[in-house]
Design a protein around this motif. Structure first.
Motif, short mmCIF file in Angstrom:
data_model
loop_
_atom_site.label_atom_id
_atom_site.label_comp_id
_atom_site.label_asym_id
_atom_site.label_seq_id
_atom_site.Cartn_x
_atom_site.Cartn_y
_atom_site.Cartn_z
N ILE A 133 0.84 -1.20 0.00
CA ILE A 133 0.00 0.00 0.00
C ILE A 133 0.87 1.25 0.00
O ILE A 133 0.62 2.21 -0.74
CB ILE A 133 -0.94 0.00 1.22
CG1 ILE A 133 -1.97 -1.12 1.09
CG2 ILE A 133 -1.66 1.34 1.36
CD1 ILE A 133 -2.82 -1.32 2.33
N GLY A 134 1.92 1.25 0.83
CA GLY A 134 2.82 2.39 0.88
C GLY A 134 3.48 2.65 -0.46
O GLY A 134 3.68 3.81 -0.85
N ALA A 135 3.81 1.58 -1.19
CA ALA A 135 4.47 1.75 -2.49
C ALA A 135 3.50 2.22 -3.56
O ALA A 135 3.87 3.00 -4.44
CB ALA A 135 5.11 0.43 -2.91
N LEU A 136 2.24 1.79 -3.49
CA LEU A 136 1.27 2.12 -4.53
C LEU A 136 0.55 3.44 -4.30
O LEU A 136 0.06 4.05 -5.25
CB LEU A 136 0.22 1.00 -4.66
CG LEU A 136 0.65 -0.29 -5.34
CD1 LEU A 136 -0.45 -1.33 -5.23
CD2 LEU A 136 0.97 -0.02 -6.80
N ALA A 137 0.45 3.85 -3.04
CA ALA A 137 -0.39 5.01 -2.71
C ALA A 137 0.00 6.25 -3.49
O ALA A 137 -0.87 7.01 -3.96
CB ALA A 137 -0.34 5.28 -1.21
N SER A 138 1.28 6.51 -3.64
CA SER A 138 1.73 7.75 -4.28
C SER A 138 1.72 7.69 -5.80
O SER A 138 2.00 8.68 -6.46
CB SER A 138 3.16 8.09 -3.81
OG SER A 138 4.05 7.05 -4.16
N THR A 139 1.38 6.54 -6.37
CA THR A 139 1.33 6.41 -7.82
C THR A 139 -0.05 6.78 -8.34
O THR A 139 -0.99 7.02 -7.57
CB THR A 139 1.66 4.97 -8.26
OG1 THR A 139 0.58 4.10 -7.92
CG2 THR A 139 2.94 4.48 -7.58
N TYR A 140 -0.18 6.81 -9.66
CA TYR A 140 -1.47 7.11 -10.29
C TYR A 140 -2.16 5.84 -10.78
O TYR A 140 -3.19 5.90 -11.46
CB TYR A 140 -1.28 8.08 -11.46
CG TYR A 140 -0.86 9.46 -11.00
CD1 TYR A 140 -1.81 10.42 -10.67
CD2 TYR A 140 0.47 9.81 -10.89
CE1 TYR A 140 -1.45 11.68 -10.24
CE2 TYR A 140 0.86 11.07 -10.47
CZ TYR A 140 -0.10 12.00 -10.14
OH TYR A 140 0.27 13.25 -9.71
N ALA A 141 -1.59 4.69 -10.47
CA ALA A 141 -2.10 3.42 -10.99
C ALA A 141 -3.45 3.07 -10.37
O ALA A 141 -3.68 3.27 -9.18
CB ALA A 141 -1.10 2.30 -10.72
N ASP A 142 -4.35 2.52 -11.21
CA ASP A 142 -5.57 1.92 -10.69
C ASP A 142 -5.19 0.63 -9.98
O ASP A 142 -4.17 0.01 -10.28
CB ASP A 142 -6.55 1.62 -11.83
CG ASP A 142 -7.01 2.88 -12.54
OD1 ASP A 142 -7.11 3.92 -11.88
OD2 ASP A 142 -7.26 2.82 -13.76
N VAL A 143 -6.01 0.21 -9.02
CA VAL A 143 -5.65 -0.93 -8.18
C VAL A 143 -6.84 -1.88 -8.08
O VAL A 143 -7.99 -1.45 -7.98
CB VAL A 143 -5.24 -0.47 -6.77
CG1 VAL A 143 -4.90 -1.67 -5.88
CG2 VAL A 143 -4.05 0.48 -6.84
N LEU A 144 -6.55 -3.18 -8.10
CA LEU A 144 -7.55 -4.21 -7.85
C LEU A 144 -7.27 -4.83 -6.49
O LEU A 144 -6.17 -5.33 -6.23
CB LEU A 144 -7.49 -5.28 -8.94
CG LEU A 144 -8.44 -6.47 -8.75
CD1 LEU A 144 -9.89 -6.03 -8.81
CD2 LEU A 144 -8.17 -7.55 -9.79
N ILE A 145 -8.26 -4.81 -5.60
CA ILE A 145 -8.15 -5.40 -4.27
C ILE A 145 -8.94 -6.70 -4.25
O ILE A 145 -10.12 -6.71 -4.61
CB ILE A 145 -8.68 -4.44 -3.18
CG1 ILE A 145 -7.93 -3.11 -3.22
CG2 ILE A 145 -8.56 -5.07 -1.81
CD1 ILE A 145 -8.51 -2.05 -2.30
#
Length: 471
Positions: free
Chosen positions: A166-178
């Motif tokens: 989460i820490g690595a992805l939060a600052s990106t603009y990528a869409d995410v699948l949970i």
């Protein structure tokens, strides 16, 4: 009129001086020393707000038309009080420069000065700036880590990996699948991704796709114009358009019809939306976080979910482990929820007895964290700790044997699982040394150290030397 010039992130020195000859000479000196320079004649060309976190330094003359060096210093420090500003002074301006130093200027150079003096001052200022930004980054990372630990409680290795992701992805603009079972905390993860991102001040719009009626889902998501269909008496802004500048959380995305999936795929690819009854394309600046409790790849193979949408969503994915896979966190979470409920209802919290602890650990928790939270709420209210589960039973004693289903297929596996839970529980209590933990568990330090390694646990309050010493 010139438009404001932002601070160039590729530059290291911003030089401002209205004397063209001096400006050119200083620019050449800095350039020959390998420093990237932007040279300006007038500070009024700057967008002061861009100074925040700019990785460079400012060199400015004091005496300039418009905004002088002292005024520039003040404006820059309203945005970033730690931005180094080196002032160039004439002989009569030295008292003014000393006053500016007291107000926060990094250094001043009195004309005429040697090139080496300029380079020495700038290089020292750049090193100070580097350390300031590095410390800010570390503080931010620690704050985010603490924030995630508060929201996603647990010492299981799988939870540590989830927080790191989460820490690595939060600052990106990528869409995410949970991906996670019902009650595992998918919306908690989605909110953490939003709140730790640059979109945190924008809207967070949560949509449960499974709760939307088929007749209104398209209008709810994409909006409609007046008269688009019977009953559309006025224009409606859809959820995606409403979330512009923020984040959309689409839960139970597997329940969407194939027709809606086609429109969602187009939205994700083109970042535009069209209201029903309109041909106008509205640009969107949104992040989409989708969540599912199913295996979408399998659903795609079965024709229930579009394969192209699955691959579009699955660029960045997060899996939330079910509670039964992290039994060491059960008691910690239970106490957290029970204490919160007791405080909310102004009640004193009673202690769990040994059999209740065993029952909590043995339970399979089909409803995951949500079910655990409900159980803790009932316990805090003084009600019986009743665990509703069809495939396990509350531990019972018969001939002095305690049955603990769910912890392993044989006695050895059950013992190891229960041992890990007991050690984790003790580690969560206040201890200032590994010796203290070992004494509480009645173990030699070396034995405890070996068990920590075996179970993948750690105790942050001790040194490596301490963990390696036996007793």
């Amino acid at each position: 009129m010139n438009s404001p010039l932002p601070f160039d992130t590729n530059s290291q020195v911003l030089l401002i001086d209205d004397d063209p000859h001096l400006r050119q000479a200083l620019s050449q000196t800095l350039d020959l020393a390998g420093l990237k320079v932007i040279a300006l004649a007038d500070a009024r060309m700057l967008d002061m707000a861009s100074a925040r976190d700019w990785p460079g330094v400012v060199v400015s003359d004091i005496r300039m038309p418009g905004i002088d060096g002292i005024e520039l210093l003040g404006q820059l420090h309203t945005q970033d009080a730690e931005l180094p500003v080196v002032l160039i002074t004439g002989h009569g301006d030295v008292p003014l420069a000393v006053q500016a130093m007291r107000a926060g200027a990094y250094d001043f150079l009195e004309k005429p000065f040697a090139n080496d003096a300029l380079l020495d001052s700038v290089r020292r200022a750049l090193e100070v700036r580097r350390l300031v930004l590095e410390n800010r980054s570390l503080r931010l990372a620690l704050a985010e880590r603490k924030e995630l630990q508060t929201r996603l409680i647990g010492q299981a290795p799988s939870m540590g990996r989830l927080r790191d992701q989460i820490g690595a992805l939060a600052s990106t603009y990528a869409d995410v699948l949970i991906v996670g079972e019902t009650g595992a905390g998918k919306e908690v993860v989605a909110r953490a991704l939003h709140d730790l991102s640059a979109r945190k001040d924008g809207p967070f719009v949560a949509i449960n796709a499974g709760a939307l009626a088929e007749s209104v889902v398209e209008s709810e998501l994409f909006g409609h114009e007046q008269g688009a269909f019977t009953g559309a008496q006025k224009r409606r802004i859809g959820k995606f358009e409403y979330a512009n500048g923020g984040t959309v959380f689409l839960d139970e995305i597997e329940s969407m019809s194939l027709d809606i999936q086609v429109k969602l795929l187009r939205l994700l690819q083109e970042r535009v939306v069209e209201r029903l009854g309109s041909n106008q394309q509205i640009p969107l600046d949104i992040r989409v976080i989708a969540a599912t409790k199913e295996d979408l790849r399998q659903a795609a193979d079965q024709g229930r979910f579009r394969a192209d949408l699955y691959y579009r969503l699955n660029v960045a994915s997060l899996r939330i482990p079910p509670l039964r896979e992290r039994s060491e966190d059960i008691l910690t979470l239970f106490h957290h929820f029970a204490e919160a409920a007791a405080a909310r209802h102004h009640l004193s919290l009673r202690e769990l007895d040994g059999l209740q602890r065993t029952a909590l650990i043995a339970h399979r928790w089909p409803g995951n964290v949500r079910e655990l939270q409900n159980a803790a709420e009932r316990f805090a209210l003084g009600l019986e700790l009743a665990l509703d589960n069809n495939d396990t039973h509350t531990p019972t004693t018969s001939n002095h044997v305690v049955e603990i289903p769910g912890l392993g297929s044989n006695l050895s596996e059950q013992v190891e699982s229960f041992e890990r839970v007991l050690i984790t529980q003790e580690l969560s209590r206040p201890h200032n040394s590994l010796r203290s933990v070992a004494e509480a568990l009645g173990l030699p330090r070396k034995t405890l150290s070996d068990k920590l390694k075996k179970h993948g646990l750690n105790f942050n309050g001790v040194t490596n030397e301490d963990t390696e010493q036996g007793s």
